[in-house]
Each structure stands twice: as structure tokens, then as C-alpha cells.
Design a protein around this motif. Structure first.
Motif: not given
Length: 248
Positions: A145-168
Motif C-alpha cells: 500500500l506504500a504511496g496509495r490509499a488503503p482501498s481498492g484491490t491489492v496483490e499479495i504473494m501467494d506463498v505457503p508460510t509457517r509464521p512464528v511469534n517474534s518473542v520466541e
């Protein structure tokens, strides 16, 4: 112990500082916010006097390959030279699970160079590779969203991930810095997700007027290079539990 944290003002660095101090260690903060320019070898040398361990979670201001690689390798050289002179025993650097399998992505090229430079220059080098943090979907959305309003359509990479808690992640870094018998480690979150789905959930949770659609991704990441192997230990809550606890 006296522990220096390079990148002390960032997401991971600030948590490393807090956990280390809670465990009774003396922390030396290394960031421009804390008055130390990691690109200045003299400033780094002054800061590392009597330091026993260094945790490097520094990040460049720019993510393009040339800038990031130059930053990482310069910081590694500075920390290494000052660390040897100061008698530092261990240097721990944060990296990414699958970084060596994702060399079709510039950030991973720079991150692997960071690993290699720490191993080459810093005393007692050891590497912690982790999966992406729970904060990652929000960071990806912000960049999209950098440089644009938070509205409309946004493309996000379609990738598998295994997110982890940053405190860990921060906890594991402190363990590596303080345990004389530890070596390289990996760490992942408990549940496999798709990044585009996490961003959709985040958008819905925050009530944003956005439509999230799948976008292109480097071939390695689309093929699962961001995922840990079955031998990699997991820690912490899954992303959905974290989201409710942090934003609820």
C-alpha cells in the motif's frame, strides 16, 4: 553477561534487549536510535568494549539487493573486527529458514550474504534461521500500500508460510548468545498458512476497504522454500491466536 544487540531498536532487537535484561544481563544497544551507527567502525569498536556476546538483528533502510548486501557485509565486518579486539566469545545472527533455497529473491540473496559475512568475520559465529514472524503479513500489506490509499484491490504473494511469534525468536537469540555449547539453530511456527489468506484475514479484522487477490511470487517461494523441514522445532501460538491477542 554483557551482551550487545545490533539493531536494538527494531522489532526483534527491542525484544532481545528486554528478555536479556529480564534475565539479568547487561545490554549494550547498537542502533542509530541508540546513538551507534553500525556502519561506523570506530563507533562499533567503542561500543563493544568488554562485551562478551553480540546478537546481530540489524536491518538496512533499503531492501534492494545492492544496498542491503552492502549494509549487511559492512556491519558484519565492523562487528567482527571490533568483536575480535574486544574478546567477544559469540556472535549470533538472525536469518531465514530456506534462505539458501530462495536465491531467486533479492532479499534472500542479501540475507545469505549476511550469514556468510558473519561466519567469515565474527568470532564464535552461530546462525538462527526462523520462519517469518507473525508481524510479516502486516508488513507485506504496508509495503503493497506504500504511496496509495488503503482501498481498492491489492496483490499479495501467494506463498505457503509457517509464521512464528517474534518473542520466541528473541528468546532463541538470547539462548544462543548465552549458551556456550549451542550451535546453529532453526525455529518455526506451529501451523502452515498461505500468506495471501493471512493478509485477507488481517484486512477483514481491521475493517479495511480492500480486496486482496493472489499475486506473483518467486518460483522458489511459490514452491514452498519458506517452509521448514520436519526436523525443525516449533514454538509459540499460531498466527490467528496471536492476531486476536494483539488486536482484539
Amino acid at each position: 553477561m554483557r551482551i550487545a544487540v545490533a539493531g536494538s531498536s527494531g522489532l526483534i532487537g527491542s525484544q532481545v534487549c528486554r528478555l536479556a535484561e529480564e534475565a539479568g544481563h547487561e545490554v549494550v544497544r547498537l542502533s542509530r536510535t541508540d546513538g551507534v551507527d553500525l556502519l561506523d567502525p570506530d563507533a562499533v569498536a567503542r561500543a563493544l568494549v568488554d562485551v562478551e556476546a553480540v546478537v546481530d538483528v540489524s536491518r538496512p533502510g533499503r531492501m534492494d539487493l545492492a544496498s542491503a548486501r552492502e549494509f549487511f557485509t559492512t556491519v558484519a565486518r565492523n562487528l567482527g573486527a571490533a568483536g575480535r579486539d574486544a574478546g567477544v566469545r559469540r556472535t549470533v545472527v538472525l536469518s531465514i529458514v530456506g534462505v539458501d533455497r530462495g536465491q531467486d529473491y533479492d532479499w534472500y540473496v542479501a540475507t545469505l550474504a549476511h550469514e556468510q559475512a558473519i561466519r567469515e568475520h565474527a568470532p564464535g559465529a552461530r546462525v538462527l534461521r526462523t520462519t517469518q514472524f507473525h508481524e510479516f503479513p502486516g508488513q507485506v500489506l504496508q509495503r503493497a500500500l506504500a504511496g496509495r490509499a488503503p482501498s481498492g484491490t491489492v496483490e499479495i504473494m501467494d506463498v505457503p508460510t509457517r509464521p512464528v511469534n517474534s518473542v520466541e525468536v528473541a528468546r532463541a537469540l538470547v539462548d544462543l548468545a548465552t549458551d556456550p555449547d549451542s550451535g546453529d539453530r532453526q525455529l518455526a511456527g506451529p501451523r502452515t498458512e498461505r500468506l495471501v489468506d493471512l493478509v485477507r484475514d488481517l484486512v477483514a479484522h481491521d475493517g479495511l476497504d480492500l480486496t486482496v487477490v493472489p499475486g506473483a511470487a518467486p518460483a522458489s517461494m511459490a514452491g514452498g522454500s519458506m517452509l521448514p523441514g520436519p526436523e525443525v522445532p516449533t514454538a509459540g501460538v499460531d498466527w490467528h491466536v496471536w492476531l486476536e491477542s494483539r488486536r482484539g
